[in-house]
Write an enzyme that holds these catalytic residues in place. Structure first.
Site, short mmCIF file in Angstrom:
data_model
loop_
_atom_site.label_atom_id
_atom_site.label_comp_id
_atom_site.label_asym_id
_atom_site.label_seq_id
_atom_site.Cartn_x
_atom_site.Cartn_y
_atom_site.Cartn_z
N GLU B 181 0.95 -1.32 -0.03
CA GLU B 181 0.04 0.10 0.04
C GLU B 181 0.81 1.26 0.03
O GLU B 181 2.14 1.17 0.39
CB GLU B 181 -0.92 0.03 1.27
CG GLU B 181 -0.30 -0.22 2.64
CD GLU B 181 0.86 0.51 3.05
OE1 GLU B 181 0.85 1.69 2.94
OE2 GLU B 181 1.90 0.19 3.37
N GLU B 323 4.56 -0.17 0.95
CA GLU B 323 4.47 -0.67 -0.47
C GLU B 323 4.26 -1.94 -0.93
O GLU B 323 4.22 -2.19 -2.13
CB GLU B 323 5.96 0.02 -1.17
CG GLU B 323 6.10 1.66 -1.03
CD GLU B 323 7.31 2.02 -1.73
OE1 GLU B 323 7.96 0.98 -2.40
OE2 GLU B 323 7.78 3.22 -1.58
#
Lengths: 365, 365
Positions: B181, B323
């Protein structure tokens, strides 16, 4: 049986002198680069530490570490006759044959990460050489360390030289070298070496190895404590390896030195491999700068060794198999750390590119 | 802007009902097989646990997991205006562009392990779609959770559906799905979601995120505590996501459910990704059986989430980037665990082969 003709303390000194420290002067630049990348400074944690150390060893940015080799040193231990292991000594020999056939855990894991496996017999107790295994047998197993010195200093040197030479040979076509081992009862020797080199309580470094009960554990502790006591506080690594060590542990020490002398990153495995690395670092502190810890073993003495070396393990998997299994599993992570320095954009580049981009979405589920 | 026309609580129930539990009945056979392999029983520790769970999900022995995809869900957070992050909100948008360009940490790490990256905009605060990013924007960022509900239930459902659909689409050509994310200030929302779902003290789940000082940390804690208090002990995941969540967290929950519904192993990343997975597991407990923990973040709430899920992280690297960086790094380890079941010899096979072998050594340095 092979004993290196040039062995001896003087020869070992030459091998140690071949190690040059990594280019630590590069560290400030590397850290500045890591901080400039498109991420909060330090947010890749231990991966940044690996990247920075790697850059000092192999250059900045580090090239890909695609050519990977694990060296598995095998030997037997006279102390196995004391029943300190859950397995009989001939398992060492059978496992070497399985390594050669490609069916052991380290072979399987090495294949998944693209690493080659080399098995080196530095002291298996077998009548014949083992097919598919590098023959550098110094003697058929150590003597029983419960009885007296496990090895002569010359035997230590011969095993050390064998390890050194195998690592130098491996460095010719490997970008990174992982270390592993096989030897029934070798957690007993590794515990004695670790206690002797660090001064740590024997109770804190003796574990259950392949799986023994409380009564056997108590006997193992007693054997290790008595053997370490014979050293009378002597911490010279060569003396320690001779009194309470093992041929594969001496070879692992030599391999760590040889890989460092070839400026190759070294990935240590669990409790036995790291006993060898610790001995090497006590002979030549610069060796530790080349070593990366792969995992934290469930053997309690492994954390003691890693703390003594100032190393932080990447994987927490409660492994206690050895063979180099943890070391090969960490290879992709170490390679990935180098890629961060090699391929990541800086924050500045990212902002500049983002402000100029205006193309349509390329993927929709 | 895309809001799924079929969203709503009834539709979410259908998505959850599509999840079938893994074949746990297979576990005893798999454990017996692991114990028969040429190693001491249990000596591969956590790798055996991964192998066993994998076999229940994808079959025994597990096939190779070569086709790997990481789904990175991005959204903005109204609470960013409270200065709870070290970075301004427009960094979310710029990082999405960098993901699309292949220059961010997750891209670099994904390439080293052969994983593809798909970035999904479920709520970035930008005027236009972002080139190279899947456009599933539900709204331009959440509302400020310090002020009142961050999302409406319909917005939660729309983001959840987007995640579900992206995972289902990914499952068509991926053997394993990693979750990641991006969203400035999303550790604030993740902390609130985690505290609300677990009942844990806010002080134990609020951390320094991308890097904030003590004063900002105190403000962040206060904001999270007040927001969680509004829930009055309500633990329904949909209600929690609406009151204090985020669009990417809801999408991550949907993606975990979608991957589980496709019988794909799911690898969670750090604190934000695991907040989504935790919400998913609270909606549908069988989802947790498909999830593997990749790493232990330095965000304190991550350990709380993993304990609540009963998951054990593979990597200890003090990552705090998100991420999906930790998730992709764990992919080779999870694949390697499957290879143990697929390729290792049994002890019996090893002994039989060893006793019949008698060829010369094949390698000498």
């Amino acid at each position: 049986m092979v004993v290196n003709a040039t062995s001896g303390a003087g020869h070992m000194r030459d091998l140690l002198d071949a190690v040059r420290p990594p280019a630590a002067a590069r560290m400030a630049d590397v850290r500045a680069r890591l901080d400039a990348l498109a991420k909060p400074p330090g947010s890749l944690g231990g991966l940044e530490d690996i990247a920075a150390r790697l850059a000092c060893i192999v250059g900045n940015p580090p090239p890909p570490l695609h050519r990977r080799r694990v060296l598995v040193f095998a030997a037997d231990h006279g102390v196995a006759r004391r029943g300190v292991s859950a397995y009989p000594p001939d398992v060492t020999r059978h496992m070497c044959a399985l390594f050669a056939a490609g069916g052991a855990a380290v072979n399987v894991l090495a294949r998944t990460v693209g690493a080659d496996v080399t098995v080196v017999d530095v002291g298996v107790d077998a009548a014949e050489p083992i097919a598919g295994v590098v023959a550098r047998r110094v003697r058929r197993g150590t003597r029983d360390l419960a009885d007296g010195p496990a090895l002569t200093p010359d035997e230590v040197d011969a095993a050390f030289s064998a390890g050194w030479e195998c690592a130098r040979a491996a460095a010719r076509d490997a970008d990174i070298i992982a270390l592993g081992e096989m030897g029934i009862a070798n957690t007993t020797a590794a515990a004695a070496v670790t206690a002797a080199l660090t001064g740590e309580d024997v109770a804190c470094v003796v574990g259950t190895g392949t799986g023994i009960d409380a009564a056997v554990l108590a006997r193992k502790r007693d054997i290790v404590a008595r053997a370490v006591r014979r050293l009378g506080g002597e911490r010279d690594p060569r003396a320690v390896l001779a009194e309470v060590g093992g041929l594969e542990i001496a070879a692992l020490a030599g391999a760590a030195v040889g890989a460092a002398a070839s400026a190759r990153p070294v990935v240590t495995d669990g409790f036995i491999a790291t006993a060898g690395v610790l001995a090497a670092a006590r002979m030549c502190p610069a060796v530790a700068d080349y070593v990366f810890a792969s995992h934290l073993s469930s053997e309690p003495g492994h954390a003691v060794q890693l703390a003594a070396l100032g190393l932080h393990p990447v994987l927490h998997l409660r492994l206690r198999l050895g063979e180099g299994t943890g070391a090969v599993l960490a290879l992709p992570v170490i390679d990935a750390a180098g890629a961060v320095l090699r391929e990541m954009a800086t924050l500045e580049q990212a902002l500049a590119a983002s402000r100029s981009a205006a193309a349509p979405a390329v993927y929709a589920p």
